[in-house]
Motif scaffolding. Structure first.
Motif, PDB file in Angstrom:
ATOM      1  N   LEU A  12     -18.899 -28.636 -40.819  1.00 38.84           N
ATOM      2  CA  LEU A  12     -20.347 -28.476 -40.862  1.00 38.84           C
ATOM      3  C   LEU A  12     -21.043 -29.833 -40.869  1.00 38.84           C
ATOM      4  N   ALA A  13     -20.540 -30.742 -41.688  1.00 38.12           N
ATOM      5  CA  ALA A  13     -21.130 -32.081 -41.742  1.00 38.12           C
ATOM      6  C   ALA A  13     -21.017 -32.776 -40.394  1.00 38.12           C
ATOM      7  N   LEU A  14     -19.880 -32.625 -39.739  1.00 36.34           N
ATOM      8  CA  LEU A  14     -19.666 -33.228 -38.435  1.00 36.34           C
ATOM      9  C   LEU A  14     -20.616 -32.622 -37.404  1.00 36.34           C
ATOM     10  N   ALA A  15     -20.771 -31.296 -37.434  1.00 39.53           N
ATOM     11  CA  ALA A  15     -21.669 -30.627 -36.499  1.00 39.53           C
ATOM     12  C   ALA A  15     -23.109 -31.096 -36.706  1.00 39.53           C
ATOM     13  N   ALA A  16     -23.515 -31.235 -37.953  1.00 42.22           N
ATOM     14  CA  ALA A  16     -24.874 -31.705 -38.246  1.00 42.22           C
ATOM     15  C   ALA A  16     -25.079 -33.132 -37.736  1.00 42.22           C
ATOM     16  N   ALA A  17     -24.061 -33.971 -37.896  1.00 40.63           N
ATOM     17  CA  ALA A  17     -24.162 -35.351 -37.419  1.00 40.63           C
ATOM     18  C   ALA A  17     -24.268 -35.390 -35.902  1.00 40.63           C
ATOM     19  N   VAL A  18     -23.486 -34.558 -35.231  1.00 41.12           N
ATOM     20  CA  VAL A  18     -23.540 -34.517 -33.768  1.00 41.12           C
ATOM     21  C   VAL A  18     -24.900 -34.022 -33.299  1.00 41.12           C
ATOM     22  N   LEU A  19     -25.414 -32.970 -33.941  1.00 46.13           N
ATOM     23  CA  LEU A  19     -26.727 -32.459 -33.568  1.00 46.13           C
ATOM     24  C   LEU A  19     -27.813 -33.503 -33.802  1.00 46.13           C
ATOM     25  N   SER A  20     -27.731 -34.220 -34.895  1.00 42.25           N
ATOM     26  CA  SER A  20     -28.723 -35.250 -35.183  1.00 42.25           C
ATOM     27  C   SER A  20     -28.671 -36.365 -34.156  1.00 42.25           C
ATOM     28  N   ALA A  21     -27.474 -36.773 -33.797  1.00 41.88           N
ATOM     29  CA  ALA A  21     -27.325 -37.838 -32.799  1.00 41.88           C
ATOM     30  C   ALA A  21     -27.832 -37.376 -31.446  1.00 41.88           C
ATOM     31  N   ALA A  22     -27.502 -36.145 -31.074  1.00 42.39           N
ATOM     32  CA  ALA A  22     -27.939 -35.621 -29.787  1.00 42.39           C
ATOM     33  C   ALA A  22     -29.457 -35.476 -29.742  1.00 42.39           C
ATOM     34  N   SER A  23     -30.043 -35.027 -30.831  1.00 44.40           N
ATOM     35  CA  SER A  23     -31.494 -34.853 -30.834  1.00 44.40           C
ATOM     36  C   SER A  23     -32.204 -36.201 -30.771  1.00 44.40           C
ATOM     37  N   GLY A  24     -31.617 -37.231 -31.337  1.00 44.56           N
ATOM     38  CA  GLY A  24     -32.208 -38.567 -31.268  1.00 44.56           C
ATOM     39  C   GLY A  24     -32.281 -39.091 -29.855  1.00 44.56           C
ATOM     40  N   ALA A  25     -31.299 -38.759 -29.037  1.00 45.90           N
ATOM     41  CA  ALA A  25     -31.284 -39.214 -27.656  1.00 45.90           C
ATOM     42  C   ALA A  25     -32.361 -38.520 -26.833  1.00 45.90           C
ATOM     43  N   LEU A  26     -32.797 -37.349 -27.267  1.00 42.99           N
ATOM     44  CA  LEU A  26     -33.781 -36.586 -26.515  1.00 42.99           C
ATOM     45  C   LEU A  26     -35.216 -36.877 -26.929  1.00 42.99           C
ATOM     46  N   ARG A  27     -35.398 -37.581 -28.017  1.00 41.41           N
ATOM     47  CA  ARG A  27     -36.735 -37.815 -28.526  1.00 41.41           C
ATOM     48  C   ARG A  27     -37.474 -38.873 -27.732  1.00 41.41           C
ATOM     49  N   PRO A  28     -38.801 -38.714 -27.618  1.00 47.21           N
ATOM     50  CA  PRO A  28     -39.597 -39.760 -26.988  1.00 47.21           C
ATOM     51  C   PRO A  28     -39.581 -41.025 -27.839  1.00 47.21           C
ATOM     52  N   ALA A  29     -39.904 -42.149 -27.217  1.00 45.17           N
ATOM     53  CA  ALA A  29     -39.847 -43.441 -27.898  1.00 45.17           C
ATOM     54  C   ALA A  29     -40.727 -43.464 -29.143  1.00 45.17           C
ATOM     55  N   ALA A  30     -41.912 -42.866 -29.071  1.00 45.24           N
ATOM     56  CA  ALA A  30     -42.811 -42.862 -30.228  1.00 45.24           C
ATOM     57  C   ALA A  30     -42.177 -42.159 -31.418  1.00 45.24           C
ATOM     58  N   ALA A  31     -41.456 -41.076 -31.164  1.00 47.39           N
ATOM     59  CA  ALA A  31     -40.810 -40.340 -32.248  1.00 47.39           C
ATOM     60  C   ALA A  31     -39.681 -41.151 -32.859  1.00 47.39           C
ATOM     61  N   GLN A  32     -38.990 -41.935 -32.055  1.00 48.19           N
ATOM     62  CA  GLN A  32     -37.904 -42.751 -32.571  1.00 48.19           C
ATOM     63  C   GLN A  32     -38.430 -43.866 -33.467  1.00 48.19           C
ATOM     64  N   ASP A  33     -39.700 -44.176 -33.340  1.00 51.00           N
ATOM     65  CA  ASP A  33     -40.321 -45.191 -34.190  1.00 51.00           C
ATOM     66  C   ASP A  33     -40.715 -44.628 -35.549  1.00 51.00           C
ATOM     67  N   GLY A  34     -40.396 -43.370 -35.816  1.00 50.60           N
ATOM     68  CA  GLY A  34     -40.643 -42.791 -37.125  1.00 50.60           C
ATOM     69  C   GLY A  34     -41.909 -41.967 -37.230  1.00 50.60           C
ATOM     70  N   LEU A  35     -42.585 -41.701 -36.138  1.00 49.05           N
ATOM     71  CA  LEU A  35     -43.781 -40.890 -36.194  1.00 49.05           C
ATOM     72  C   LEU A  35     -43.410 -39.426 -36.374  1.00 49.05           C
ATOM     73  N   ARG A  36     -44.255 -38.682 -37.062  1.00 50.20           N
ATOM     74  CA  ARG A  36     -44.036 -37.243 -37.248  1.00 50.20           C
ATOM     75  C   ARG A  36     -44.348 -36.514 -35.947  1.00 50.20           C
ATOM     76  N   ASN A  37     -44.085 -35.212 -35.957  1.00 48.98           N
ATOM     77  CA  ASN A  37     -44.364 -34.388 -34.794  1.00 48.98           C
ATOM     78  C   ASN A  37     -43.497 -34.831 -33.614  1.00 48.98           C
ATOM     79  N   ASP A  38     -42.197 -34.940 -33.875  1.00 45.89           N
ATOM     80  CA  ASP A  38     -41.263 -35.548 -32.943  1.00 45.89           C
ATOM     81  C   ASP A  38     -40.450 -34.555 -32.120  1.00 45.89           C
ATOM     82  N   PHE A  39     -40.965 -33.352 -31.915  1.00 45.33           N
ATOM     83  CA  PHE A  39     -40.228 -32.352 -31.144  1.00 45.33           C
ATOM     84  C   PHE A  39     -40.258 -32.715 -29.667  1.00 45.33           C
TER      85      PHE A  39
END
Length: 126
Positions: A12-39
Motif C-alpha cells: 500500500l505504501a509503495l502504491a501510494a508513493a507511485v501514485l504520488s510520483a505519477a501525479s506530480g509528473a502530470l501537474r502544471p508547473a504552477a501546481a508544482q510550485d506549491g499552489l493549491r487547486n493543483d488538479f
C-alpha cells in the motif's frame, strides 16, 4: 502483525508513493510550485464526465459538475484526492487482501476527507 499483513502494508505504501510520483509528473508547473487547486485538466474532465453520467447530460449539469470539481480541488490537494479515490476503488474488490483499504485508520481518514470535500461541493454547487 502477521508477515502477510506487513507485506500488504508495504504494498500500500509503495502504491501510494507511485501514485504520488505519477501525479506530480502530470501537474502544471504552477501546481508544482506549491499552489493549491493543483488538479490536472484530465482529472477535472474525468470527474465532470462521471458526474454528468450520474446526474444527466445537460448544460446545467456541466456547470454544476464543473463547480463541484473546482470546490473539491480547492479543499483537497490532488495527491490526497488520488489516494482517496484509490482507496475507494480498492474497497470494491473483495477478499482479505483488500481489508487494509476498509479497516485501517489511514484509509478511513482519506475517504472521510474526500467525502467531506464532496459534501461541501454538493452544498455549494447542487
Amino acid at each position: 502483525m502477521s508477515a502477510r499483513r506487513s507485506v500488504l502494508l508495504v504494498g500500500l505504501a509503495l502504491a501510494a508513493a507511485v501514485l504520488s510520483a505519477a501525479s506530480g509528473a502530470l501537474r502544471p508547473a504552477a501546481a508544482q510550485d506549491g499552489l493549491r487547486n493543483d488538479f490536472p485538466t484530465v482529472a477535472r474532465a474525468d470527474y465532470v464526465f462521471a458526474c454528468m453520467a450520474a446526474n444527466g447530460e445537460s448544460r446545467e449539469m456541466l456547470q454544476r459538475c464543473s463547480c463541484s470539481v473546482d470546490v473539491i480541488a480547492s479543499i483537497l490537494p490532488y495527491d490526497v484526492y488520488v489516494e482517496a479515490e484509490t482507496v475507494l476503488s480498492m474497497r470494491h474488490l473483495g477478499g482479505e487482501k483488500t481489508a487494509m483499504f476498509r479497516d485501517t485508520v489511514i484509509a478511513k481518514d482519506l475517504v472521510d476527507r474526500l467525502r467531506g470535500a464532496q459534501a461541501e461541493a454538493e452544498i455549494r454547487c447542487f
